[in-house]
Design a protein around this motif. Structure first.
Motif, PDB file in Angstrom:
ATOM      1  N   UNK A 241      64.332  17.694  24.200  1.00 53.71           N
ATOM      2  CA  UNK A 241      64.079  17.077  25.498  1.00 53.71           C
ATOM      3  C   UNK A 241      63.155  17.870  26.400  1.00 53.71           C
ATOM      4  N   UNK A 242      62.393  18.796  25.818  1.00 54.14           N
ATOM      5  CA  UNK A 242      61.561  19.684  26.619  1.00 54.14           C
ATOM      6  C   UNK A 242      60.083  19.321  26.543  1.00 54.14           C
ATOM      7  N   UNK A 243      59.353  19.681  27.594  1.00 54.32           N
ATOM      8  CA  UNK A 243      57.905  19.519  27.648  1.00 54.32           C
ATOM      9  C   UNK A 243      57.289  20.898  27.848  1.00 54.32           C
ATOM     10  N   UNK A 244      56.694  21.439  26.810  1.00 55.00           N
ATOM     11  CA  UNK A 244      56.095  22.772  26.862  1.00 55.00           C
ATOM     12  C   UNK A 244      54.616  22.650  27.209  1.00 55.00           C
ATOM     13  N   UNK A 245      54.226  23.279  28.304  1.00 58.89           N
ATOM     14  CA  UNK A 245      52.834  23.239  28.752  1.00 58.89           C
ATOM     15  C   UNK A 245      52.084  24.404  28.129  1.00 58.89           C
ATOM     16  N   UNK A 246      51.022  24.086  27.406  1.00 60.84           N
ATOM     17  CA  UNK A 246      50.241  25.113  26.699  1.00 60.84           C
ATOM     18  C   UNK A 246      48.804  25.026  27.225  1.00 60.84           C
ATOM     19  N   UNK A 247      48.531  25.757  28.310  1.00 61.01           N
ATOM     20  CA  UNK A 247      47.223  25.654  28.934  1.00 61.01           C
ATOM     21  C   UNK A 247      46.756  26.985  29.530  1.00 61.01           C
ATOM     22  N   UNK A 248      47.295  28.089  29.023  1.00 65.17           N
ATOM     23  CA  UNK A 248      46.875  29.397  29.527  1.00 65.17           C
ATOM     24  C   UNK A 248      47.423  29.735  30.888  1.00 65.17           C
ATOM     25  N   UNK A 249      48.415  28.970  31.340  1.00 66.87           N
ATOM     26  CA  UNK A 249      49.036  29.246  32.634  1.00 66.87           C
ATOM     27  C   UNK A 249      48.435  28.510  33.809  1.00 66.87           C
ATOM     28  N   UNK A 250      47.526  27.557  33.543  1.00 63.81           N
ATOM     29  CA  UNK A 250      46.911  26.802  34.640  1.00 63.81           C
ATOM     30  C   UNK A 250      47.974  26.056  35.442  1.00 63.81           C
ATOM     31  N   UNK A 251      48.903  25.420  34.722  1.00 68.10           N
ATOM     32  CA  UNK A 251      50.047  24.772  35.376  1.00 68.10           C
ATOM     33  C   UNK A 251      51.281  25.587  35.037  1.00 68.10           C
ATOM     34  N   UNK A 252      51.973  26.070  36.064  1.00 68.74           N
ATOM     35  CA  UNK A 252      53.191  26.842  35.858  1.00 68.74           C
ATOM     36  C   UNK A 252      54.370  26.036  36.363  1.00 68.74           C
ATOM     37  N   UNK A 253      55.420  25.988  35.544  1.00 63.00           N
ATOM     38  CA  UNK A 253      56.563  25.152  35.898  1.00 63.00           C
ATOM     39  C   UNK A 253      57.853  25.805  35.379  1.00 63.00           C
TER      40      UNK A 253
END
Length: 253
Positions: A241-253
């Motif tokens: 149920x997770x959404x992992x953001x992989x963008x070099x830290x541009x969006x931090x959550x």
């Protein structure tokens, strides 16, 4: 289940992020199903590169009959059902900040086209695979999202909205399918350098991302592909149920 024991379907697997995801799973010893719709030559070239642990199959993910036939072909070919689904296919979209439709001209048909690709496509693959997954007590479903719905630096209305809906789809499926040993997660990259879809993006935009991202680089498809493999690996067995953001830290959550 070890990666070497899995049969992994990657939709839109013949180019861009899909191609890198196929390579990443093949590198780890998984058997891979390279789904394609238009890019037949690319798909078979990739199949030939990988060898006997890969098969290329044409199917429009929006068509449930074609999707079920694809699952049946893969099961017959490998002698095992698909255990892992990567919903990556992107239908008729380019990241073009100049040609995109703004709020004055965007139409419902534009939204509908992206929802068909993202949500209907994911629904078709999930429903084609969950009976086998339930029977063996194991399944991994990973959908590709975007960081743009959390930080819409460019208002790609139709694309971003469809990916936001995909988060809800992911979490509802995770809640219902967990009892059968099936995890459902999402990996959201940023604007990747470079895929077919991002080829219309100017160097100025990429430079802006690079300058404002903590890692000071634009994420590439191979980096996102490795995160997808993580969700299929034994190390992510308790994650759903997770959404992992992989963008070099541009969006931090």
């Amino acid at each position: 289940m070890k990666l070497q024991e899995q049969v992994v379907l990657i939709t839109g697997g013949s180019r861009g992020l899909g191609l890198e995801t196929v390579k990443a799973f093949a590198r780890e010893g998984a058997r891979v199903v390279i789904n394609y719709f238009h890019s037949e030559e690319n798909a078979y070239e990739l199949q030939n590169q990988i060898g006997e642990r890969a098969i290329a199959i044409r199917a429009d993910v929006r068509n449930p009959i074609q999707v079920r036939e694809m699952f049946a072909k893969a099961k017959k070919h490998f002698g095992s059902p698909i255990t892992t689904i990567v919903n990556n296919a992107l239908v008729n979209f380019k990241f073009d900040p100049v040609a995109k439709k703004d709020a004055f001209f965007i139409e419902w048909e534009d939204y509908h086209a992206q929802l068909e690709g993202a949500i209907r496509g994911a629904l078709n693959t999930v429903q084609a695979g969950i009976n086998d997954m339930k029977e063996i007590g194991y399944g991994r479903i990973i959908s590709i999202g975007t960081n743009l719905f959390q930080n819409p630096v460019v208002a790609y209305h139709d694309y971003t909205t469809s990916k936001a809906a995909l988060v809800g789809f992911t979490r509802n499926m995770a809640n219902e399918l967990g009892q059968y040993g099936i995890t459902v997660n999402m990996v959201s990259g940023g604007l990747l350098k470079v895929t077919d879809a991002s080829s219309a993006t100017s160097e100025e935009v990429f430079q802006l991302i690079e300058n404002t991202t903590p890692l000071r680089k634009v994420t590439d498809p191979a980096e996102v592909a490795d995160a997808v493999v993580f969700f299929a690996s034994p190390w992510a067995r308790a994650v759903t149920g997770q959404n992992l953001i992989v963008d070099g830290g541009l969006v931090m959550k």
